[in-house]
Enzyme design. Structure first.
Site, PDB file in Angstrom:
ATOM      1  N   ASP A  27      -8.914  -8.796  66.854  1.00  0.00           N
ATOM      2  CA  ASP A  27      -7.605  -7.628  67.339  1.00  0.00           C
ATOM      3  C   ASP A  27      -6.357  -7.632  66.640  1.00  0.00           C
ATOM      4  OD1 ASP A  27      -6.712  -6.475  69.600  1.00  0.00           O
ATOM      5  OD2 ASP A  27      -5.303  -8.043  70.485  1.00  0.00           O
ATOM      6  N   GLU A  29      -2.276  -5.280  66.614  1.00  0.00           N
ATOM      7  CA  GLU A  29      -1.096  -4.955  67.753  1.00  0.00           C
ATOM      8  C   GLU A  29      -0.604  -3.921  66.730  1.00  0.00           C
ATOM      9  OE1 GLU A  29      -1.303  -6.417  70.633  1.00  0.00           O
ATOM     10  OE2 GLU A  29      -1.855  -8.148  70.398  1.00  0.00           O
ATOM     11  N   ASP A  84      -8.673   0.156  66.917  1.00  0.00           N
ATOM     12  CA  ASP A  84      -8.348  -0.994  66.203  1.00  0.00           C
ATOM     13  C   ASP A  84      -8.890  -1.187  64.858  1.00  0.00           C
ATOM     14  OD1 ASP A  84      -7.291  -3.185  67.635  1.00  0.00           O
ATOM     15  OD2 ASP A  84      -9.409  -3.722  69.368  1.00  0.00           O
ATOM     16  N   TYR A 150       1.040 -14.769  72.531  1.00  0.00           N
ATOM     17  CA  TYR A 150       0.850 -13.306  73.564  1.00  0.00           C
ATOM     18  C   TYR A 150      -0.397 -12.719  73.082  1.00  0.00           C
ATOM     19  CZ  TYR A 150       0.236  -8.794  75.512  1.00  0.00           C
ATOM     20  OH  TYR A 150      -0.390  -7.770  76.535  1.00  0.00           O
ATOM     21  N   ASP A 154      -4.954 -12.724  72.945  1.00  0.00           N
ATOM     22  CA  ASP A 154      -5.651 -12.396  72.763  1.00  0.00           C
ATOM     23  C   ASP A 154      -7.067 -12.431  72.410  1.00  0.00           C
ATOM     24  OD1 ASP A 154      -4.571 -10.502  74.488  1.00  0.00           O
ATOM     25  OD2 ASP A 154      -3.281  -8.815  72.737  1.00  0.00           O
TER      26      ASP A 154
END
Length: 377
Positions: A27, A29, A84, A150, A154
């Site tokens: 993942d 961010e 992504d 957090y 994910d």
């Protein structure tokens, strides 16, 4: 628990540690509020045992990760991965393979299109995820422990979804997802040349040839400016404003103020450039202006052909047992229609081949589609 990787050696060591694994959850961010390209703030990796958070603001050598993400014997899983992939491209990682998108897996299983990550986790595991940090500034430093946890969650909860989804998918469906993963990689490498960016603007097909000539020049300029300044297209000139400019073709900066779709800020910043572009487009010889459509003698019309394509997709979906939304989205339909009908035979050679005519869609969808007589396929 997770490890925070902030240097090249630590990233290389982690990639070596997980190199033999068969599944890796990924993942990212990032921030993308006013820029054309995403600003990568964090990368999350989890192999089921070791979870790593990689700080792209500190790491500079991405070769170990690049090699890991290309290992053919390791499935890389992401959820709704299009952005992504764009984020990874900003650090030179332009391909992730084999790629398994869990959102597409849910769609292929008939659970709905665009299923969110939190919803899918809840559906498959009963867990309700905390999404309170979804608006975090991932470029700020230091990131708090709450923010890091957090981000870690994910991939921590993504990893088990692979096994759960595989129990639902047939072998054929699993292979189809991996084939679609390859197409997702290919998609971002196939960009329209600047002079054809106008084709992507909604309702541009309604313009006259002269209006299209103006729109073509403006759309090319806007894309080039966006890439140079890393600005979102809508912050330069919005699509609606360019359509109005193409129709009205103002000759002075002052007359731009009479076009409601153009905010005064944009007039002040780009007035001279826009007027100059319009003036140049006005001088394009008529025979060099783009036509609304080519080969009109065998073209039913934009709306009619769009409906034919939509029905063909539905027929293919029904007979193949694949959700229509998995086979085609509006962007892909328009791409095919534009390629077949909205460019000349000479220009067509300069455009990317439509997705309808590539990969698994070439075999499964193309036989159902209307076949323009002017194109050899």
């Amino acid at each position: 628990m997770y490890s925070l990787i902030t240097d090249n050696n630590a990233l290389a060591a982690y990639c070596q540690q997980v190199a033999a694994d068969s599944v890796l959850a990924l993942d990212t961010e990032f921030i993308r509020q006013s820029t054309l390209y995403p600003k990568l703030g964090l990368i999350q990796l989890f192999d089921g045992q070791s979870l790593a958070l990689v700080d792209p603001l500190s790491v500079s050598d991405w070769q170990p990760l690049q090699q890991l993400l290309l290992r053919p014997d390791c499935i890389k899983m992401l959820h709704s991965c299009t952005e992504d992939l764009e984020a990874f491209a900003t650090i030179g990682i332009n391909r992730i393979s084999p790629l398994f998108d869990t959102q597409l897996a849910a769609e292929l299983l008939g659970w709905g299109s665009s299923v969110g990550y939190a919803r899918l986790v809840e559906q498959l595991s009963g867990l309700i995820l905390d999404k309170s940090e979804s608006r975090t500034d991932w470029l700020a430093r230091p990131l708090s422990s709450t923010q890091l946890q957090y981000a870690a969650n994910d991939v921590h909860y993504l990893y088990p979804l692979y096994a759960k989804l595989c129990t639902e998918l047939t072998t054929a469906q699993h292979q189809l997802l991996l084939q679609e993963g390859e197409q997702l990689n290919n998609r971002k490498l196939q960009q329209l040349p600047l002079q054809y960016r106008y084709l992507e603007i909604k309702n541009s097909w309604q313009l006259s040839p002269r209006e299209l000539a103006v729109l073509r020049e403006m759309a090319a300029w806007r894309q080039q400016y966006a890439m140079e300044k890393d600005l979102a297209l809508g912050l330069i000139v919005k699509d609606a404003a360019m359509l109005e400019l193409a129709k009205r073709r103002p000759a002075t900066a002052e007359s731009l103020l009479n076009i409601p779709a153009i905010p005064p800020r944009e007039v002040r910043r780009h007035a001279k450039t826009l007027v100059d572009i319009i003036a140049i487009a006005k001088e394009v010889p008529q025979h060099l202006c783009p036509q609304r459509f080519y080969h009109t003698e065998c073209f039913a019309g934009h709306k009619e052909t769009s409906e034919q394509l939509t029905q063909a997709v539905k027929q293919a979906a029904d007979e193949l047992g694949i959700p229509a939304g998995f086979i085609s989205v509006k962007r892909q339909l328009n791409e095919y229609l534009n390629w077949c009908w909205r460019v000349s035979d000479q220009d067509r050679a300069l455009l990317p081949i439509p997705e309808y005519m590539q990969g698994w869609r070439k075999d499964k969808l193309l036989p159902y589609l209307p076949k323009p007589t002017h194109i050899n396929r």
